[in-house]
Design a protein around this motif. Structure first.
Motif, PDB file in Angstrom:
ATOM      1  N   ARG A  80       4.073 -23.830  33.321  1.00  0.00           N
ATOM      2  CA  ARG A  80       3.037 -22.858  32.973  1.00  0.00           C
ATOM      3  C   ARG A  80       2.762 -21.925  34.159  1.00  0.00           C
ATOM      4  NH1 ARG A  80       1.785 -19.919  28.967  1.00  0.00           N
ATOM      5  NH2 ARG A  80       2.129 -18.377  30.590  1.00  0.00           N
ATOM      6  N   LEU A  81       2.713 -22.485  35.361  1.00  0.00           N
ATOM      7  CA  LEU A  81       2.519 -21.676  36.566  1.00  0.00           C
ATOM      8  C   LEU A  81       3.625 -20.636  36.697  1.00  0.00           C
ATOM      9  CD1 LEU A  81       1.091 -21.146  39.321  1.00  0.00           C
ATOM     10  CD2 LEU A  81       2.576 -22.923  40.289  1.00  0.00           C
ATOM     11  N   ASN A  82       4.853 -21.046  36.452  1.00  0.00           N
ATOM     12  CA  ASN A  82       5.980 -20.123  36.581  1.00  0.00           C
ATOM     13  C   ASN A  82       6.003 -19.082  35.471  1.00  0.00           C
ATOM     14  OD1 ASN A  82       7.249 -21.070  38.978  1.00  0.00           O
ATOM     15  ND2 ASN A  82       7.960 -22.863  37.881  1.00  0.00           N
ATOM     16  N   LEU A  83       5.646 -19.490  34.247  1.00  0.00           N
ATOM     17  CA  LEU A  83       5.609 -18.519  33.148  1.00  0.00           C
ATOM     18  C   LEU A  83       4.512 -17.490  33.356  1.00  0.00           C
ATOM     19  CD1 LEU A  83       6.253 -20.790  30.028  1.00  0.00           C
ATOM     20  CD2 LEU A  83       7.873 -19.282  31.211  1.00  0.00           C
ATOM     21  N   ASP A  84       3.399 -17.891  33.981  1.00  0.00           N
ATOM     22  CA  ASP A  84       2.366 -16.914  34.336  1.00  0.00           C
ATOM     23  C   ASP A  84       2.958 -15.812  35.210  1.00  0.00           C
ATOM     24  OD1 ASP A  84       0.373 -18.284  32.974  1.00  0.00           O
ATOM     25  OD2 ASP A  84      -0.401 -19.307  34.763  1.00  0.00           O
ATOM     26  N   ALA A  85       3.809 -16.213  36.165  1.00  0.00           N
ATOM     27  CA  ALA A  85       4.416 -15.238  37.068  1.00  0.00           C
ATOM     28  C   ALA A  85       5.423 -14.349  36.333  1.00  0.00           C
ATOM     29  CB  ALA A  85       5.100 -15.953  38.228  1.00  0.00           C
ATOM     30  N   VAL A  86       6.185 -14.933  35.393  1.00  0.00           N
ATOM     31  CA  VAL A  86       7.128 -14.127  34.610  1.00  0.00           C
ATOM     32  C   VAL A  86       6.379 -13.081  33.800  1.00  0.00           C
ATOM     33  CG1 VAL A  86       8.770 -14.201  32.699  1.00  0.00           C
ATOM     34  CG2 VAL A  86       8.920 -15.895  34.520  1.00  0.00           C
TER      35      VAL A  86
END
Length: 524
Positions: A390-396
């Protein structure tokens, strides 16, 4: 594998190869995306020292040769004449040096190999990131090639070619040192906007342009099958179609070809990504050449995926199962409350890629009480991977400006109903599970079908939509998603607080290096 009644009785067939970290697979696929036959050969993983992972590179071809022969032998003579092309996908970033006869000059160094921390620190910078699309980290081959340049200089001095897995398989199939742009770019040696080798990056790696393979756009013909192989397998001298890395291939196989639909690969590592017609680079995601000509893929990578779940089952689970999936453990973990009653895991067993790109980071489990069990830790591990995603998808989403509306999931982790639901709840997105198990191989098959214009044109995205098939869709529990966000905020405090500790542990490991022997017959 599809039943005979589901198979297309006319139209082209293609063979697709997926040479991965653990094995090489071949499938035969029709225009409906139905897999007729599958074959697999394992590849031994060598671990000569701590954080070093290698293959005997000749096995990339030997296993490919064996699985192609096996699947084609299952076809009738008539259907062999329908085989129109061969497509390839492969484990990215892995490479080896070869002489002019295609003999490896040393073991191939793999994507998860962590020997090049010093070279990452020496050469990694914002300029190289922007030029190549790859943040400085463990996986890009450029840093491990720089390690070879400094520690084994004779290897590149003698090498005729230095290629990735896709390029070596192509040489054996066609006799030409040629590869796909969407395969070679993962080495980290590309000017990715130009889709060509960057001289300054080749210099860092210690190789020159003549030692690299020629490049072809994905889904285009790289050459024709050698006559002797065509005769051996009973097929024509068919085209070998330029393929792509296994991460991009999984997205194509899932038909995640629109910017607001991501792919989620719960494999050895966990990676997710989206397609884009524009080039961008970001501190969290890495940018790859897409299998769709002209496109890019923005991808986040978490090194510890089903590897970590498998490690737990092997190291701390039922010893009789040897790390294989354990339904009893899944049931026990499913009965543990979300949040594992205060047990929080930092899943950096194999360092951390997105979002921190820290090659010396390590795993941690925080919050132990005497009432916690193995099932608590197992659930905490699965949840931690969801928190990271979820943290990484926020950045994407922030980097692209596009809000995701769903994920297409694949990989061995999707077999666990518990993990599927945890990923949906942690990300807050519906997760649609792909029906085909060999999804990266299916992606290579899509490019092969597009390459021979099986659907009337060479449109890869259209071919993907025609060939993708799905199973269940797992809907997120949005109330639980909010709860998970609170727990994730605790987990995200851990890395900044432990970063200096990880650095100290790395310095101690450098001072007192491991002298343990390689484990015999090591396998992932």
């Amino acid at each position: 594998m599809s039943s005979p009644t589901n198979r297309m009785r006319s139209g082209p067939l293609v063979v697709a190869i997926d040479s991965s970290t653990t094995s090489t697979k071949a499938i035969i696929v029709d225009v409906g995306g139905n897999v007729w036959y599958t074959a697999r050969r394992n590849i031994q993983l060598h671990t000569p020292a701590m954080d070093q992972y290698e293959h005997n590179a000749i096995r990339w071809w030997e296993t490919t040769h064996a699985v192609i022969g096996e699947v084609l032998a299952k076809l009738s003579r008539r259907n062999r004449q329908r085989v129109a092309a061969i497509g390839i996908t492969h484990q990215r970033e892995s490479f080896a040096p070869f002489d002019a006869n295609g003999r490896p000059l040393r073991q191939g160094i793999l994507w998860l190999d962590g020997r090049a921390t010093n070279q990452i620190r020496q050469y990694g910078n914002a300029h190289i990131h922007e030029l190549s699309g790859k943040p400085a980290g463990v996986t890009p081959a450029i840093y491990k090639m720089a390690w070879l340049k400094q520690n084994e200089p004779q290897v590149f001095e003698k090498a005729h070619k230095v290629v990735e897995v896709h390029g070596y398989i192509t040489w054996n199939l066609t006799g030409q040192w040629v590869t796909s742009q969407a395969a070679a770019d993962s080495l980290g040696l590309f000017d990715i906007k130009r889709r060509d080798w960057a001289p300054e990056l080749l210099e860092i790696a210690g190789v020159d342009r003549e030692q690299m393979a020629d490049l072809v756009e994905p889904s285009r013909e790289m050459g024709r099958l050698k006559p002797e192989l065509a005769n051996e397998w009973g097929i024509g001298e068919i085209p070998i179609i330029a393929g792509l890395g296994d991460g991009q291939a999984a997205g194509i196989g899932a038909a995640a070809v629109e910017p607001d639909v991501g792919f989620l690969n719960l494999g050895t590592a966990v990676n997710a990504g989206v397609e884009s017609p524009e080039y961008k680079y970001d501190s969290v995601f890495r940018t790859h050449v897409s299998g769709i000509p002209g496109n890019y893929v923005f991808e986040v990578l978490q090194s510890s995926g089903s590897y970590l779940a498998g490690w737990f089952r092997q190291a701390l689970g039922d010893p009789k199962l040897l790390g294989e999936p354990d339904p009893a453990l899944d049931r026990a973990a499913a009965n543990i409350p979300p949040g594992a009653e205060g047990l929080v895991t930092l899943p950096y067993w194999n360092a951390v890629q997105s979002p921190y790109w820290d090659s010396v980071a390590r795993g941690a489990v925080v919050g132990w009480r005497g009432t916690h069990s193995r099932a608590h830790m197992y659930r905490s591990i699965l949840e931690s991977i969801g928190f990271e995603m979820r943290l990484n998808l926020d950045a994407v989403e922030a980097g692209t400006g596009v809000t995701l509306r769903g994920l297409r999931a694949m990989g061995g982790g999707t077999r666990s109903a518990l993990w599927r639901q945890i990923m949906a709840d942690c990300t807050g997105l519906p997760v649609r599970v792909c029906a085909e198990e060999e999804i990266s191989a299916l992606g290579a098959a899509v490019l092969a079908m597009a390459g021979v214009h099986a659907f009337g044109d060479g449109d890869v995205a259209n071919a993907a939509k025609q060939m993708a098939r799905y199973g269940d869709t797992v809907e997120p529990d949005l109330k639980l998603h909010e709860r998970y966000q609170e727990i994730a905020s605790v987990q995200r405090e851990l890395y900044p607080k432990l970063k200096d500790t990880f650095e100290h542990l790395h310095q101690l490991a450098e001072k007192y290096p491991s002298t343990r022997p390689e484990s015999p017959a090591a396998e992932l």
